[in-house]
Enzyme design. Structure first.
Site, mmCIF file in Angstrom:
data_model
loop_
_atom_site.group_PDB
_atom_site.id
_atom_site.type_symbol
_atom_site.label_atom_id
_atom_site.label_comp_id
_atom_site.label_asym_id
_atom_site.label_seq_id
_atom_site.Cartn_x
_atom_site.Cartn_y
_atom_site.Cartn_z
ATOM 1 N N LYS A 75 0.855 -1.198 0.000
ATOM 2 C CA LYS A 75 0.000 0.000 0.000
ATOM 3 C C LYS A 75 0.887 1.243 0.000
ATOM 4 C CE LYS A 75 -1.778 2.757 2.973
ATOM 5 N NZ LYS A 75 -1.711 4.025 2.212
ATOM 6 N N GLY A 85 7.368 4.909 8.089
ATOM 7 C CA GLY A 85 6.512 6.064 8.310
ATOM 8 C C GLY A 85 6.726 6.612 9.703
ATOM 9 N N SER A 86 5.686 7.202 10.254
ATOM 10 C CA SER A 86 5.854 7.934 11.505
ATOM 11 C C SER A 86 5.776 7.018 12.730
ATOM 12 C CB SER A 86 4.772 9.007 11.605
ATOM 13 O OG SER A 86 3.509 8.392 11.600
ATOM 14 N N THR A 132 2.096 6.187 13.716
ATOM 15 C CA THR A 132 1.467 5.099 12.950
ATOM 16 C C THR A 132 2.075 3.754 13.349
ATOM 17 O OG1 THR A 132 1.057 6.623 11.137
ATOM 18 C CG2 THR A 132 0.895 4.301 10.619
ATOM 19 N N GLU A 160 10.365 0.992 10.371
ATOM 20 C CA GLU A 160 11.366 2.041 10.100
ATOM 21 C C GLU A 160 10.670 3.375 10.320
ATOM 22 O OE1 GLU A 160 14.443 1.775 9.528
ATOM 23 O OE2 GLU A 160 14.868 -0.064 8.420
ATOM 24 N N CYS A 218 14.260 10.168 6.193
ATOM 25 C CA CYS A 218 14.299 9.629 7.560
ATOM 26 C C CYS A 218 15.644 9.883 8.216
ATOM 27 C CB CYS A 218 13.950 8.156 7.547
ATOM 28 S SG CYS A 218 14.810 7.238 6.261
ATOM 29 N N GLU A 235 11.292 16.155 15.388
ATOM 30 C CA GLU A 235 11.769 15.913 14.022
ATOM 31 C C GLU A 235 11.060 16.870 13.062
ATOM 32 O OE1 GLU A 235 10.248 12.550 12.020
ATOM 33 O OE2 GLU A 235 12.067 12.238 10.861
HETATM 34 P P1 NAD Z 1 2.618 8.085 8.120
HETATM 35 O O1 NAD Z 1 2.946 7.229 9.276
HETATM 36 O O2 NAD Z 1 1.534 9.067 8.264
HETATM 37 O O3 NAD Z 1 2.201 7.205 6.851
HETATM 38 C C1 NAD Z 1 3.007 6.132 6.381
HETATM 39 C C2 NAD Z 1 2.099 5.104 5.720
HETATM 40 O O4 NAD Z 1 1.287 4.497 6.736
HETATM 41 C C3 NAD Z 1 1.123 5.674 4.689
HETATM 42 O O5 NAD Z 1 1.032 4.758 3.602
HETATM 43 C C4 NAD Z 1 -0.190 5.733 5.452
HETATM 44 O O6 NAD Z 1 -1.347 5.665 4.637
HETATM 45 C C5 NAD Z 1 -0.085 4.492 6.313
HETATM 46 N N1 NAD Z 1 -0.927 4.497 7.512
HETATM 47 C C6 NAD Z 1 -1.448 5.560 8.184
HETATM 48 N N2 NAD Z 1 -2.160 5.123 9.247
HETATM 49 C C7 NAD Z 1 -2.078 3.769 9.261
HETATM 50 C C8 NAD Z 1 -2.589 2.748 10.120
HETATM 51 N N3 NAD Z 1 -3.316 3.030 11.188
HETATM 52 N N4 NAD Z 1 -2.285 1.457 9.837
HETATM 53 C C9 NAD Z 1 -1.526 1.144 8.762
HETATM 54 N N5 NAD Z 1 -1.040 2.063 7.909
HETATM 55 C C10 NAD Z 1 -1.299 3.370 8.148
HETATM 56 O O7 NAD Z 1 4.000 8.735 7.711
HETATM 57 P P2 NAD Z 1 4.282 9.742 6.508
HETATM 58 O O8 NAD Z 1 3.635 11.036 6.863
HETATM 59 O O9 NAD Z 1 3.929 9.092 5.210
HETATM 60 O O10 NAD Z 1 5.889 9.879 6.552
HETATM 61 C C11 NAD Z 1 6.513 10.855 7.335
HETATM 62 C C12 NAD Z 1 7.056 10.276 8.613
HETATM 63 O O11 NAD Z 1 7.631 8.980 8.400
HETATM 64 C C13 NAD Z 1 8.157 11.101 9.183
HETATM 65 O O12 NAD Z 1 7.994 11.199 10.574
HETATM 66 C C14 NAD Z 1 9.439 10.341 8.861
HETATM 67 O O13 NAD Z 1 10.481 10.527 9.746
HETATM 68 C C15 NAD Z 1 8.996 8.937 8.829
HETATM 69 N N6 NAD Z 1 9.796 8.201 7.858
HETATM 70 C C16 NAD Z 1 10.696 7.277 8.287
HETATM 71 C C17 NAD Z 1 11.499 6.613 7.411
HETATM 72 C C18 NAD Z 1 12.492 5.571 7.861
HETATM 73 O O14 NAD Z 1 13.057 4.861 7.058
HETATM 74 N N7 NAD Z 1 12.763 5.418 9.110
HETATM 75 C C19 NAD Z 1 11.372 6.869 6.061
HETATM 76 C C20 NAD Z 1 10.434 7.788 5.651
HETATM 77 C C21 NAD Z 1 9.646 8.455 6.551
#
Ligand code: NAD
Length: 474
Positions: free
Chosen positions: A170, A221-222, A225, A243, A277, A374
């Site tokens: 996804k 992601g965050s 989440t 991650e 990230c 961050e």
């Molecule tokens: P996010 O957590 O909002 O979204 C990431 C993904 O998770 C999206 O596809 C979203 O639709 C999905 N998602 C949202 N709620 C969910 C749930 N309840 N269950 C399952 N999936 C769900 O993050 P973002 O805004 O897309 O990315 C930004 C953040 O991610 C920043 O804080 C950044 O530091 C972090 N990030 C980390 C890395 C890493 O490798 N460590 C890489 C990129 C981004």
């Protein structure tokens, strides 16, 4: 405006319900994506589950050969997919932008294709032999973010497929179309069901995580989440690789020749407009070197053209979405209200896109939101220190631990300081220099599990021990 389909069992699925994807440089809609529902998630997982045994039964050589065909497809379609990345995500075609992201997609496919996890004999004597085999886990759910949308999806799906798993991916709702198109193209060389996509927001991600037939989740992601994913995988007990974000510190050791390292430091902080990230998100500089460091970074910032990434010569694009743009603005305004000194940038550029200039802030310290939180954007707080020990203590004063870096001319001294930084990776005289052979993953709230290289392949397999009793010799 064209609507793009997701892929289940090798077939393109279009739906009546769709959502628009916008270009962050212009605010214009660039296409719409079919919207999955819970039934589509179930269909995608069922297709992946059905395809998995025969995919796993193929030899390593067959899967490696297919992975190389995937790499060829990515290479052949680099320009097409890079254009989607620029239009959806904002990073420019040039510089460390979307062509660079596509090159990384190819590399991060070819390297796992070249790696093996052979059977290990972990114990043997006259009476027994114990072998460790690596088996695929089953169906992997991959959930990707919007900052490096195609590259991070590749990080998640390629090792999984290489080792005999099947995948439901996804993409982020902000950067969906490029990923749907990439998977459609990859499917031309994969058996149906091995790689599927669903599209939509967090609710679709949550349906995937909760599905009873999903065996592992790869998430980027965050932190917030990630916590929800931990919670919602409690029933299926899916294994997790998480991650999450980081708040990486970079420490410049006293007296370092920074001019020769300035460009690496600049891109270590500002690649993809800081929406990475493992970017340098806090810079600790000895008080005697502070002004020289500010000068050299400000000079570099003034030389980097920012704009619509489809235009020639642009090396910095917009912030990807309004939520992130507002967050960056809020953190900078908060810092200014607490007395931060703005060396360059410091307020939005205006116009139709989410453009925010490279911003260097001084007179800030741990305890200020711009240092503790961050920012995930083009803003670097620069914190003065007197003693290296003080810089190390402040660098570690954070809930996350993805990366960090130490900059110095004496590599032994730099290595000693690096060993004291609490992070999954500490780079010396570089930051964020990831490589497909080198494991990458965070500690503390940056998540758990590693990706890349042999360790990354192990993370998408389960160990099985075959323990053999030897015949008694008479
Ligand atoms: P996010 O957590 O909002 O979204 C990431 C993904 O998770 C999206 O596809 C979203 O639709 C999905 N998602 C949202 N709620 C969910 C749930 N309840 N269950 C399952 N999936 C769900 O993050 P973002 O805004 O897309 O990315 C930004 C953040 O991610 C920043 O804080 C950044 O530091 C972090 N990030 C980390 C890395 C890493 O490798 N460590 C890489 C990129 C981004």
């Amino acid at each position: 405006m064209k609507t793009y389909a997701f892929t289940i069992n090798g077939k393109s699925i279009s739906t009546e319900k769709t959502f628009d994807v916008k270009n962050p440089a212009t605010g214009d809609s660039i296409g719409s994506a079919s919207m999955s529902n819970k039934n589509h998630v179930s269909q995608a997982v069922a297709a992946a589950k059905a395809a998995q045994p025969s995919w796993a039964a193929k030899s390593d050589e067959e899967r490696k050969s297919t992975m190389n065909k995937v790499a060829d497809i990515l290479a052949e379609n680099t320009a097409y997919l890079a254009k989607w990345i620029t239009e959806e995500q904002g990073k420019p075609m040039a510089g460390p932008g979307s062509m660079f992201e596509m090159q990384a997609c190819v590399g991060w496919t070819q390297v796992p294709a070249s790696l093996d996890l052979p059977v290990e004999v972990i114990f043997e004597d006259d009476t027994r032999k114990d072998e460790l085999h690596r088996k695929p886990i089953g169906v992997i759910g991959a959930i990707a973010p919007w900052n490096w949308p195609l590259m991070i999806a590749i990080w998640q799906i390629i090792p999984a497929i290489r080792t005999g798993n099947t995948v439901v991916l996804k993409p982020s709702e902000y950067t969906t179309i490029g990923t749907l198109e990439m998977v459609r193209l990859i499917n031309t060389v994969l058996p149906p069901g091995v790689l599927n996509t669903v599209s939509g927001g967090g609710d679709i991600g949550a349906s995937l995580v909760e599905h009873k037939d999903v065996d592992k989740i790869m998430f980027t992601g965050s932190v917030s989440t990630a916590r929800k994913i931990i919670e919602s995988s409690k029933d299926n007990m899916a294994r997790l690789t998480l991650e999450c974000g980081g708040n990486d510190a970079a420490i410049i050791l006293p007296g370092t020749d920074i001019k020769s390292k300035a460009e690496d430091l600049f891109w270590g902080a500002f690649i993809n407009m800081g929406q990475t990230c493992a970017c340098a998100k806090r810079l600790y500089v000895h008080e005697n070197d502070h002004d020289a460091v500010v000068d050299v970074l400000s000079e570099l910032a003034s030389q980097m053209p920012m704009g619509n990434g489809m235009e020639d010569g642009i090396v910095l694009g917009p912030i990807q979405n309004k939520m992130q743009f507002d967050k960056i603005n809020d953190l900078v305004e908060d810092a200014k209200s607490k007395g931060a000194k703005v060396f360059c940038g410091g307020s939005p550029l205006g116009g139709s896109g989410y453009f925010y200039p490279i911003t260097l802030l001084g007179n800030v310290d741990n305890g200020h939101r711009i240092v503790d939180e961050e920012q995930f954007g083009p803003v670097l707080p620069i914190i003065k220190y007197k003693l290296v020990e003080e810089a190390i203590q402040k660098a570690n004063d954070t809930k996350t631990g993805l990366g960090g870096s130490v900059w110095g001319d004496d590599l032994d001294q730099a290595a000693e300081v690096a060993s004291k930084i609490q992070a999954g990776t500490v780079w010396i005289n570089q930051h964020g220099a990831i490589h497909p052979m080198v494991p990458f993953g965070g500690i503390k709230e940056s998540g758990y599990g590693v990706e890349f290289g042999i360790e990354g392949l192990k993370a998408v397999t389960r160990p099985q021990v075959i323990s053999i009793k030897k015949p008694v010799l008479v």
